[in-house]
Design a protein around this motif. Structure first.
Motif, PDB file in Angstrom:
ATOM      1  N   LEU A  83       0.889  -1.170   0.000  1.00 20.44           N
ATOM      2  CA  LEU A  83       0.000   0.000   0.000  1.00 20.44           C
ATOM      3  C   LEU A  83       0.921   1.212   0.000  1.00 20.44           C
ATOM      4  O   LEU A  83       1.673   1.426   0.960  1.00 20.44           O
ATOM      5  CB  LEU A  83      -0.887  -0.007   1.243  1.00 20.44           C
ATOM      6  CG  LEU A  83      -1.723  -1.277   1.463  1.00 20.44           C
ATOM      7  CD1 LEU A  83      -2.444  -1.215   2.794  1.00 20.44           C
ATOM      8  CD2 LEU A  83      -2.720  -1.465   0.341  1.00 20.44           C
ATOM      9  N   SER A  98      -6.448   2.622  -1.145  1.00 15.67           N
ATOM     10  CA  SER A  98      -7.315   1.547  -0.644  1.00 15.67           C
ATOM     11  C   SER A  98      -7.851   1.831   0.745  1.00 15.67           C
ATOM     12  O   SER A  98      -7.157   2.425   1.577  1.00 15.67           O
ATOM     13  CB  SER A  98      -6.530   0.237  -0.560  1.00 15.67           C
ATOM     14  OG  SER A  98      -6.123  -0.136  -1.819  1.00 15.67           O
ATOM     15  N   GLY A  99      -9.053   1.363   0.965  1.00 19.39           N
ATOM     16  CA  GLY A  99      -9.579   1.281   2.325  1.00 19.39           C
ATOM     17  C   GLY A  99      -9.911   2.591   2.992  1.00 19.39           C
ATOM     18  O   GLY A  99      -9.825   2.689   4.212  1.00 19.39           O
ATOM     19  N   HIS A 103     -14.372  -0.419   6.763  1.00 20.83           N
ATOM     20  CA  HIS A 103     -14.628  -1.726   6.146  1.00 20.83           C
ATOM     21  C   HIS A 103     -14.022  -2.846   6.978  1.00 20.83           C
ATOM     22  O   HIS A 103     -13.201  -2.612   7.871  1.00 20.83           O
ATOM     23  CB  HIS A 103     -14.074  -1.777   4.718  1.00 20.83           C
ATOM     24  CG  HIS A 103     -12.572  -1.689   4.659  1.00 20.83           C
ATOM     25  ND1 HIS A 103     -11.884  -0.505   4.818  1.00 20.83           N
ATOM     26  CD2 HIS A 103     -11.632  -2.646   4.457  1.00 20.83           C
ATOM     27  CE1 HIS A 103     -10.582  -0.733   4.714  1.00 20.83           C
ATOM     28  NE2 HIS A 103     -10.406  -2.029   4.507  1.00 20.83           N
ATOM     29  N   ASP A 105     -12.038  -6.342   5.960  1.00 16.08           N
ATOM     30  CA  ASP A 105     -11.409  -6.854   4.737  1.00 16.08           C
ATOM     31  C   ASP A 105     -12.178  -8.038   4.155  1.00 16.08           C
ATOM     32  O   ASP A 105     -12.550  -8.968   4.881  1.00 16.08           O
ATOM     33  CB  ASP A 105      -9.970  -7.295   5.022  1.00 16.08           C
ATOM     34  CG  ASP A 105      -9.068  -6.109   5.317  1.00 16.08           C
ATOM     35  OD1 ASP A 105      -9.319  -5.023   4.757  1.00 16.08           O
ATOM     36  OD2 ASP A 105      -8.119  -6.270   6.116  1.00 16.08           O
ATOM     37  N   LEU A 118      -0.411  -5.015   9.296  1.00 19.56           N
ATOM     38  CA  LEU A 118       0.085  -3.886   8.516  1.00 19.56           C
ATOM     39  C   LEU A 118       1.365  -3.361   9.162  1.00 19.56           C
ATOM     40  O   LEU A 118       1.389  -3.078  10.364  1.00 19.56           O
ATOM     41  CB  LEU A 118      -0.995  -2.804   8.486  1.00 19.56           C
ATOM     42  CG  LEU A 118      -0.836  -1.651   7.500  1.00 19.56           C
ATOM     43  CD1 LEU A 118      -0.759  -2.150   6.054  1.00 19.56           C
ATOM     44  CD2 LEU A 118      -2.019  -0.692   7.630  1.00 19.56           C
ATOM     45  N   ASP A 129      -3.169   8.262   8.734  1.00 24.41           N
ATOM     46  CA  ASP A 129      -3.474   7.478   9.943  1.00 24.41           C
ATOM     47  C   ASP A 129      -4.468   6.366   9.583  1.00 24.41           C
ATOM     48  O   ASP A 129      -5.079   6.396   8.515  1.00 24.41           O
ATOM     49  CB  ASP A 129      -4.137   8.359  11.010  1.00 24.41           C
ATOM     50  CG  ASP A 129      -3.308   9.592  11.354  1.00 24.41           C
ATOM     51  OD1 ASP A 129      -2.091   9.571  11.121  1.00 24.41           O
ATOM     52  OD2 ASP A 129      -3.901  10.566  11.852  1.00 24.41           O
ATOM     53  N   THR A 130      -4.642   5.429  10.484  1.00 22.83           N
ATOM     54  CA  THR A 130      -5.655   4.389  10.264  1.00 22.83           C
ATOM     55  C   THR A 130      -6.568   4.324  11.488  1.00 22.83           C
ATOM     56  O   THR A 130      -6.092   4.279  12.627  1.00 22.83           O
ATOM     57  CB  THR A 130      -5.009   3.005  10.030  1.00 22.83           C
ATOM     58  OG1 THR A 130      -4.002   3.140   9.025  1.00 22.83           O
ATOM     59  CG2 THR A 130      -6.046   1.983   9.572  1.00 22.83           C
ATOM     60  N   TRP A 248      -4.866  -6.570  13.069  1.00 26.93           N
ATOM     61  CA  TRP A 248      -6.268  -6.498  13.472  1.00 26.93           C
ATOM     62  C   TRP A 248      -6.968  -7.821  13.249  1.00 26.93           C
ATOM     63  O   TRP A 248      -6.634  -8.576  12.348  1.00 26.93           O
ATOM     64  CB  TRP A 248      -7.014  -5.362  12.792  1.00 26.93           C
ATOM     65  CG  TRP A 248      -7.093  -5.344  11.295  1.00 26.93           C
ATOM     66  CD1 TRP A 248      -8.057  -5.928  10.524  1.00 26.93           C
ATOM     67  CD2 TRP A 248      -6.202  -4.678  10.391  1.00 26.93           C
ATOM     68  NE1 TRP A 248      -7.817  -5.649   9.204  1.00 26.93           N
ATOM     69  CE2 TRP A 248      -6.690  -4.887   9.089  1.00 26.93           C
ATOM     70  CE3 TRP A 248      -5.042  -3.916  10.550  1.00 26.93           C
ATOM     71  CZ2 TRP A 248      -6.060  -4.375   7.956  1.00 26.93           C
ATOM     72  CZ3 TRP A 248      -4.411  -3.415   9.415  1.00 26.93           C
ATOM     73  CH2 TRP A 248      -4.926  -3.647   8.154  1.00 26.93           C
ATOM     74  N   HIS A 255     -11.890  -1.118  10.053  1.00 25.86           N
ATOM     75  CA  HIS A 255     -10.821  -0.132   9.958  1.00 25.86           C
ATOM     76  C   HIS A 255     -11.041   0.777   8.764  1.00 25.86           C
ATOM     77  O   HIS A 255     -11.855   0.486   7.885  1.00 25.86           O
ATOM     78  CB  HIS A 255      -9.448  -0.814   9.905  1.00 25.86           C
ATOM     79  CG  HIS A 255      -9.263  -1.729   8.741  1.00 25.86           C
ATOM     80  ND1 HIS A 255      -9.870  -2.959   8.649  1.00 25.86           N
ATOM     81  CD2 HIS A 255      -8.552  -1.582   7.605  1.00 25.86           C
ATOM     82  CE1 HIS A 255      -9.528  -3.541   7.520  1.00 25.86           C
ATOM     83  NE2 HIS A 255      -8.733  -2.723   6.857  1.00 25.86           N
ATOM     84  N   ALA A 257      -8.584   3.688   6.337  1.00 26.54           N
ATOM     85  CA  ALA A 257      -7.387   4.500   6.090  1.00 26.54           C
ATOM     86  C   ALA A 257      -7.806   5.965   5.936  1.00 26.54           C
ATOM     87  O   ALA A 257      -8.965   6.254   5.631  1.00 26.54           O
ATOM     88  CB  ALA A 257      -6.702   4.019   4.814  1.00 26.54           C
ATOM     89  N   ARG A 267       4.331   7.272   1.556  1.00 24.64           N
ATOM     90  CA  ARG A 267       3.840   6.309   2.565  1.00 24.64           C
ATOM     91  C   ARG A 267       4.046   4.923   1.972  1.00 24.64           C
ATOM     92  O   ARG A 267       3.650   4.660   0.825  1.00 24.64           O
ATOM     93  CB  ARG A 267       2.353   6.542   2.833  1.00 24.64           C
ATOM     94  CG  ARG A 267       1.744   5.685   3.960  1.00 24.64           C
ATOM     95  CD  ARG A 267       0.302   6.121   4.172  1.00 24.64           C
ATOM     96  NE  ARG A 267      -0.322   5.579   5.373  1.00 24.64           N
ATOM     97  CZ  ARG A 267      -1.172   4.557   5.383  1.00 24.64           C
ATOM     98  NH1 ARG A 267      -1.484   3.925   4.261  1.00 24.64           N
ATOM     99  NH2 ARG A 267      -1.732   4.150   6.512  1.00 24.64           N
ATOM    100  N   ARG A 271       1.444  -5.172   3.876  1.00 24.19           N
ATOM    101  CA  ARG A 271       0.352  -5.855   4.570  1.00 24.19           C
ATOM    102  C   ARG A 271       0.332  -7.339   4.252  1.00 24.19           C
ATOM    103  O   ARG A 271       0.427  -7.736   3.097  1.00 24.19           O
ATOM    104  CB  ARG A 271      -0.990  -5.260   4.164  1.00 24.19           C
ATOM    105  CG  ARG A 271      -2.054  -5.542   5.195  1.00 24.19           C
ATOM    106  CD  ARG A 271      -3.416  -5.093   4.744  1.00 24.19           C
ATOM    107  NE  ARG A 271      -4.083  -6.201   4.085  1.00 24.19           N
ATOM    108  CZ  ARG A 271      -5.302  -6.121   3.578  1.00 24.19           C
ATOM    109  NH1 ARG A 271      -5.979  -4.985   3.636  1.00 24.19           N
ATOM    110  NH2 ARG A 271      -5.861  -7.165   3.004  1.00 24.19           N
TER     111      ARG A 271
HETATM  112  C1  SIN Z   1      -6.278  -1.297   4.664  1.00 29.64           C
HETATM  113  O1  SIN Z   1      -7.483  -1.126   4.602  1.00 29.64           O
HETATM  114  O2  SIN Z   1      -5.765  -2.401   4.781  1.00 29.64           O
HETATM  115  C2  SIN Z   1      -5.372  -0.073   4.554  1.00 29.64           C
HETATM  116  C3  SIN Z   1      -5.136   0.602   5.838  1.00 29.64           C
HETATM  117  C4  SIN Z   1      -4.172   1.751   5.670  1.00 29.64           C
HETATM  118  O3  SIN Z   1      -3.493   1.852   4.640  1.00 29.64           O
HETATM  119  O4  SIN Z   1      -4.095   2.588   6.557  1.00 29.64           O
END
Ligand code: SIN
Length: 279
Positions: A83, A98-99, A103, A105, A118, A129-130, A248, A255, A257, A267, A271
């Motif tokens: 990512l 992504s993300g 969501h 996964d 991750l 941040d996540t 997680w 989670h 992103a 960045r 993962r």
């Molecule tokens: C993800 O949903 O796996 C991505 C999370 C991220 O990049 O912070």
């Protein structure tokens, strides 16, 4: 010495005193694993691990697999999904957007992965941040009347419909993908197979619907559950430092992103994903 420290009152455990690239005894691992099951996410700071060590550490928690086989899998270690906004020879090396909606996964799969790990290799000085949300805690806090109402409901998830939400930088599903991606159905209240606890499975700002209802008819209940479950008391925003690992439990955590300046900053996240193991 291994130390397990709550991240917040509502979610997560920081695991201290351990180098995940080295040996971890079964006794230590059992404590770490139990904290993962109980609190939905684990944080390890200041870790240095190679892709092979990342995969080996993930394997302690379950079978590792490359469920998102794409051009963004690591060249030598396809179990690792990259990512990133970094480009090489003008081409992106990873999935950059992504993300960015809440969501869980692979919710669009019949057998979603049980977890993801991750690892932050390069992080921007701000943003990127996540967010994580504890769906056990969200379920536990629901009013009894809502619990009763949703107990036997099922959610229908369309991979085709959720694609632009989950992966806005990927092309729309092809005719072939549309034909190959059937909708899947999951219980709205699931029983976690390891903890035996009930957990809400309503994650994601994607157009889910309740079985037997249209998207429009389902929207008020789905929206209520999604908004209920992202209250501050159930959530945690992780500000990454290079060397952080967050694992997680995809069965009990959602989670999301967040954005960052893609022009000024880089960045790079690696993962791994833990297979659901049922199919
Ligand atoms: C993800 O949903 O796996 C991505 C999370 C991220 O990049 O912070």
């Amino acid at each position: 010495m291994l130390e397990l420290v709550p991240i917040t009152d509502g979610i997560g455990t920081e695991v201290r005193g351990i180098d995940v690239s080295g040996p971890i005894s079964d006794r230590e691992f059992d404590r770490i694993h139990q904290a993962w099951i109980d609190t939905t996410i684990l944080l390890f700071r200041g870790q240095e691990m190679t892709p092979a060590q990342h995969i080996a550490f993930t394997r302690r928690f379950g079978e590792v697999y490359a469920y998102t086989r794409s051009q963004f899998n690591h060249d030598e270690h396809p179990e690792i999904l990259i990512l990133s906004n970094i480009t090489r020879d003008g081409k992106p090396i990873g999935s950059a957007y992504s993300g960015r909606v809440w969501h869980s996964d692979g919710a669009y799969l019949t057998d979603p992965p049980v977890g993801s790990m991750l690892y932050a290799r390069e992080v921007p000085p701000e943003g990127g941040d996540t967010w994580y949300g504890n769906m056990y805690a969200a379920y536990d806090a629901l009013p009894p009347s809502v619990k009763e109402r949703i107990e036997d409901l099922k959610v229908v998830i369309s991979r085709v419909r959720s694609r632009p939400y989950n992966y806005p930088d990927r092309p729309a599903p092809t005719a072939r993908e549309r034909a190959e991606w059937p909708d899947v159905t999951h219980p709205l209240v699931r029983v976690h197979e390891e903890s035996g606890r009930k957990v809400l499975y309503a994650g994601g700002n994607v157009p889910w619907r309740i079985e037997g209802m249209s998207e429009d008819e389902s929207a008020p209940l789905i929206t209520f559950l999604q908004e209920f479950s992202i209250q501050p008391r159930f959530t945690y925003r992780h500000q990454w430092q290079a060397g952080d690992i967050v694992l997680w439990d995809n069965r009990s955590a959602m989670h999301r992103a967040t954005s960052y300046d893609h022009v000024k900053h880089r960045r790079l996240m690696h993962r791994t994903t833990i297979s659901g193991g049922r199919s």
